[in-house]
Design a protein around this motif. Sequence first.
Motif, PDB file in Angstrom:
ATOM      1  N   UNK A  44       9.763  11.030  -5.251  1.00  0.00           N
ATOM      2  CA  UNK A  44       8.732  10.491  -4.363  1.00  0.00           C
ATOM      3  C   UNK A  44       7.509  10.077  -5.169  1.00  0.00           C
ATOM      4  N   UNK A  45       7.170  10.837  -6.202  1.00  0.00           N
ATOM      5  CA  UNK A  45       6.020  10.491  -7.030  1.00  0.00           C
ATOM      6  C   UNK A  45       6.289   9.214  -7.810  1.00  0.00           C
ATOM      7  N   UNK A  50       5.358   3.274  -8.435  1.00  0.00           N
ATOM      8  CA  UNK A  50       5.832   1.887  -8.395  1.00  0.00           C
ATOM      9  C   UNK A  50       5.097   1.095  -7.321  1.00  0.00           C
ATOM     10  N   UNK A  51       4.922   1.694  -6.149  1.00  0.00           N
ATOM     11  CA  UNK A  51       4.225   1.008  -5.060  1.00  0.00           C
ATOM     12  C   UNK A  51       2.764   0.761  -5.394  1.00  0.00           C
ATOM     13  N   UNK A  52       2.137   1.716  -6.056  1.00  0.00           N
ATOM     14  CA  UNK A  52       0.723   1.533  -6.377  1.00  0.00           C
ATOM     15  C   UNK A  52       0.530   0.435  -7.418  1.00  0.00           C
ATOM     16  N   UNK A  53       1.479   0.289  -8.346  1.00  0.00           N
ATOM     17  CA  UNK A  53       1.390  -0.789  -9.327  1.00  0.00           C
ATOM     18  C   UNK A  53       1.541  -2.133  -8.621  1.00  0.00           C
ATOM     19  N   UNK A  58      -1.308  -7.287  -6.285  1.00  0.00           N
ATOM     20  CA  UNK A  58      -1.549  -8.199  -5.169  1.00  0.00           C
ATOM     21  C   UNK A  58      -3.037  -8.498  -5.096  1.00  0.00           C
ATOM     22  N   UNK A  59      -3.369  -9.774  -5.066  1.00  0.00           N
ATOM     23  CA  UNK A  59      -4.768 -10.181  -4.951  1.00  0.00           C
ATOM     24  C   UNK A  59      -5.033 -10.520  -3.494  1.00  0.00           C
ATOM     25  N   UNK A  60      -6.054  -9.922  -2.954  1.00  0.00           N
ATOM     26  CA  UNK A  60      -6.389 -10.130  -1.551  1.00  0.00           C
ATOM     27  C   UNK A  60      -7.437 -11.230  -1.453  1.00  0.00           C
ATOM     28  N   UNK A  61      -7.119 -12.224  -0.664  1.00  0.00           N
ATOM     29  CA  UNK A  61      -8.083 -13.295  -0.419  1.00  0.00           C
ATOM     30  C   UNK A  61      -8.457 -13.251   1.052  1.00  0.00           C
ATOM     31  N   UNK A  62      -9.735 -13.317   1.359  1.00  0.00           N
ATOM     32  CA  UNK A  62     -10.136 -13.252   2.768  1.00  0.00           C
ATOM     33  C   UNK A  62      -9.675 -14.505   3.507  1.00  0.00           C
TER      34      UNK A  62
END
Length: 130
Positions: A44-45, A50-53, A58-62
């Motif tokens: 699980x760790x 992997x998910x946090x990487x 991912x770049x968030x654009x408004x």
Amino acid sequence: MADTQRTSERINFVHQDEIWKAHVKVEKDSAEVWPRKWGFLTEAYKEFERDSVKLKEVKVTPSHHLATRPLTPPEKYTNVGPSPPVPQTTQALIGWRSAHSRLQLEQHGQVHHGRRSFLKVLGWPRDACS
């Protein structure tokens, strides 16, 4: 720590050694059993890492629905009329603005609250609370 301060009592080195052996045995047994009982936590760790990487990449654009609207000028929704003349006496000063209907706070009508007695609602006699 406490053993070093008690110099008047004899120290049983054999007993102390047996206690140490018991602690080491418990640690060793726990290390052997841990992967069977709690090994799923390591997977699980790794999955979390992997998910946090992926989330960091991912770049968030408004988008347009998250953008803020331009401010509305106060003149558009607030209209302030001229004030009536200030009264000459201090006694007339009390409530002088509320005497004018256009300056009253209750612009949408008066608030009408029913006059009910809490005791009457519960069906208690009037002298129940004093």
